[in-house]
Design an enzyme around this catalytic site. Structure first.
Site, PDB file in Angstrom:
ATOM      1  N   ASP A   1       0.816  -1.210   0.000  1.00  0.00           N
ATOM      2  CA  ASP A   1       0.000   0.000   0.000  1.00  0.00           C
ATOM      3  C   ASP A   1       0.853   1.265   0.000  1.00  0.00           C
ATOM      4  O   ASP A   1       2.072   1.211   0.195  1.00  0.00           O
ATOM      5  CB  ASP A   1      -0.965   0.000   1.197  1.00  0.00           C
ATOM      6  CG  ASP A   1      -0.315  -0.480   2.492  1.00  0.00           C
ATOM      7  OD1 ASP A   1       0.919  -0.413   2.594  1.00  0.00           O
ATOM      8  OD2 ASP A   1      -1.037  -0.934   3.383  1.00  0.00           O
TER       9      ASP A   1
ATOM     10  N   ASN B   1      -7.748  -2.930  14.199  1.00  0.00           N
ATOM     11  CA  ASN B   1      -9.147  -3.138  13.807  1.00  0.00           C
ATOM     12  C   ASN B   1      -9.297  -4.327  12.857  1.00  0.00           C
ATOM     13  O   ASN B   1     -10.355  -4.518  12.266  1.00  0.00           O
ATOM     14  CB  ASN B   1      -9.715  -1.866  13.169  1.00  0.00           C
ATOM     15  CG  ASN B   1      -9.014  -1.501  11.863  1.00  0.00           C
ATOM     16  OD1 ASN B   1      -8.126  -2.224  11.405  1.00  0.00           O
ATOM     17  ND2 ASN B   1      -9.401  -0.385  11.277  1.00  0.00           N
TER      18      ASN B   1
ATOM     19  N   HIS C   1      -7.467  -4.850  10.051  1.00  0.00           N
ATOM     20  CA  HIS C   1      -7.156  -4.635   8.635  1.00  0.00           C
ATOM     21  C   HIS C   1      -5.882  -5.360   8.227  1.00  0.00           C
ATOM     22  O   HIS C   1      -4.999  -5.626   9.038  1.00  0.00           O
ATOM     23  CB  HIS C   1      -7.098  -3.127   8.293  1.00  0.00           C
ATOM     24  CG  HIS C   1      -5.917  -2.373   8.795  1.00  0.00           C
ATOM     25  ND1 HIS C   1      -5.981  -1.037   9.165  1.00  0.00           N
ATOM     26  CD2 HIS C   1      -4.606  -2.720   8.991  1.00  0.00           C
ATOM     27  CE1 HIS C   1      -4.790  -0.618   9.541  1.00  0.00           C
ATOM     28  NE2 HIS C   1      -3.942  -1.622   9.452  1.00  0.00           N
TER      29      HIS C   1
ATOM     30  N   GLU D   1      -9.676  -1.873   5.232  1.00  0.00           N
ATOM     31  CA  GLU D   1     -10.325  -1.577   6.503  1.00  0.00           C
ATOM     32  C   GLU D   1     -11.599  -2.406   6.666  1.00  0.00           C
ATOM     33  O   GLU D   1     -12.119  -2.953   5.679  1.00  0.00           O
ATOM     34  CB  GLU D   1     -10.679  -0.080   6.540  1.00  0.00           C
ATOM     35  CG  GLU D   1      -9.486   0.852   6.397  1.00  0.00           C
ATOM     36  CD  GLU D   1      -8.613   0.925   7.649  1.00  0.00           C
ATOM     37  OE1 GLU D   1      -8.611  -0.039   8.465  1.00  0.00           O
ATOM     38  OE2 GLU D   1      -7.928   1.943   7.817  1.00  0.00           O
TER      39      GLU D   1
HETATM   40  C1  F6R Z   1       1.033  -1.178   6.065  1.00  0.00           C
HETATM   41  C2  F6R Z   1       0.158  -2.287   6.391  1.00  0.00           C
HETATM   42  C3  F6R Z   1      -0.686  -2.261   7.616  1.00  0.00           C
HETATM   43  C4  F6R Z   1       0.137  -2.553   8.862  1.00  0.00           C
HETATM   44  C5  F6R Z   1      -0.740  -2.558  10.104  1.00  0.00           C
HETATM   45  C6  F6R Z   1       0.042  -2.808  11.371  1.00  0.00           C
HETATM   46  O1  F6R Z   1       1.741  -1.461   4.866  1.00  0.00           O
HETATM   47  O2  F6R Z   1       0.108  -3.209   5.651  1.00  0.00           O
HETATM   48  O3  F6R Z   1      -1.708  -3.217   7.479  1.00  0.00           O
HETATM   49  O4  F6R Z   1       0.767  -3.794   8.727  1.00  0.00           O
HETATM   50  O5  F6R Z   1      -1.400  -1.322  10.205  1.00  0.00           O
HETATM   51  O6  F6R Z   1       0.886  -1.724  11.607  1.00  0.00           O
HETATM   52  P1  F6R Z   1       1.897  -1.714  12.857  1.00  0.00           P
HETATM   53  O7  F6R Z   1       2.879  -2.762  12.616  1.00  0.00           O
HETATM   54  O8  F6R Z   1       2.478  -0.319  12.826  1.00  0.00           O
HETATM   55  O9  F6R Z   1       1.058  -1.976  14.061  1.00  0.00           O
END
Ligand code: F6R
Length: 250
Positions: free
Chosen positions: A67, A136, A138, A143
């Site tokens: 992303d 959440n 995702h 989301e």
């Molecule tokens: C970003 C992504 C997100 C993160 C998720 C966890 O490329 O894929 O799904 O993996 O938000 O983020 P952290 O590791 O910062 O808790």
């Protein structure tokens, strides 16, 4: 779903690194799907260590990131492109022409998303997709309420995701509200998925992902349907699981 419960975050991160290492050793021209975020930082440090001390070569590896923030150029200090160069690409021998990143500032994000899907297909799909887990539920920026069959597209970030990631932005750099993200269908097409989830803040999402009904409310729960998914947890992240999971022996 193969689940590994590790003694701590360091062991979990090393285990995730070993999964990537094994994939590259099996197939030096592997197509890897990379994630960003706090959890991945230690994993990328581990991959750099394996590159430096165990001669793990990224020369043949091709990469696709999950992303990118909509509106940010690849050189913006808060873009995921910048993150990847800072945390991994600048420290290993991956070939620049093998790196694929979504262009957050593309003139037409819809065209950019479709072209990204085509680029993934052109290399015969992703061999191993790394995932972190949102509080959440995702995956990528899919989301809650995302279609479980979705493809790469623009998504509005949920309020809880904006709150969780606010720490990376300061008053002078406003936080993007939308992102380009691989879809859940895109992620499910990967031949192997390795999910790393650490810490108590992920415990609810972990329980819904592993034990809950498959639902767009907890997008990661769709991984129950993926034939080759490995979930790597530390004890705080596993604390809300009802089923007993033995400790990983690694
Ligand atoms: C970003 C992504 C997100 C993160 C998720 C966890 O490329 O894929 O799904 O993996 O938000 O983020 P952290 O590791 O910062 O808790």
């Amino acid at each position: 779903m193969k689940i590994f419960l590790c003694v701590d975050a360091a062991q979990a991160t090393a285990l995730a690194g070993a999964q990537v290492q094994q994939q590259i050793m099996r197939k030096p021209e592997s197509v890897l799907g990379f994630a960003t975020g706090g959890t991945m930082e230690a994993l990328y440090a581990e991959l750099i260590r394996l590159h430096r001390h165990q001669a793990l070569s990224f020369a043949g590896v091709r990469s696709f990131n999950l992303d990118e923030y909509l509106g940010l150029s690849g050189t913006h200090s808060h873009s995921y492109s910048h993150y990847m160069h800072q945390h991994l690409f600048d420290h290993v021998n991956i070939q620049p022409q093998h790196i694929h990143l979504l262009q957050g500032d593309a003139a037409d994000p819809v065209v950019e998303a479709q072209a990204y899907e085509q680029r993934i297909q052109a290399v015969d799909g992703i061999d191993l997709q790394l995932l972190g887990l949102g509080e959440n539920g995702h995956i990528g920026f899919n989301e809650p309420s995302s279609s479980l069959a979705s493809r790469t597209r623009v998504k509005r970030l949920a309020p809880d995701t904006l709150a969780a990631n606010q720490r990376y932005f300061s008053a002078d750099i406003s936080q993007p509200t939308h992102a380009l993200t691989m879809g859940i269908g895109t992620i499910m097409d990967a031949r192997q998925v390795v999910m790393l989830a650490l810490g108590a803040k992920k415990a609810d999402a972990v329980a819904h992902m592993i034990e809950g009904p498959i639902s767009a409310r907890w997008p990661a729960s769709v991984l129950q349907m993926h034939p080759q998914t490995t979930v790597i947890l530390d004890a705080p992240a596993a604390q809300h699981l009802a089923c007993q999971i033995g400790r990983a022996h690694v």
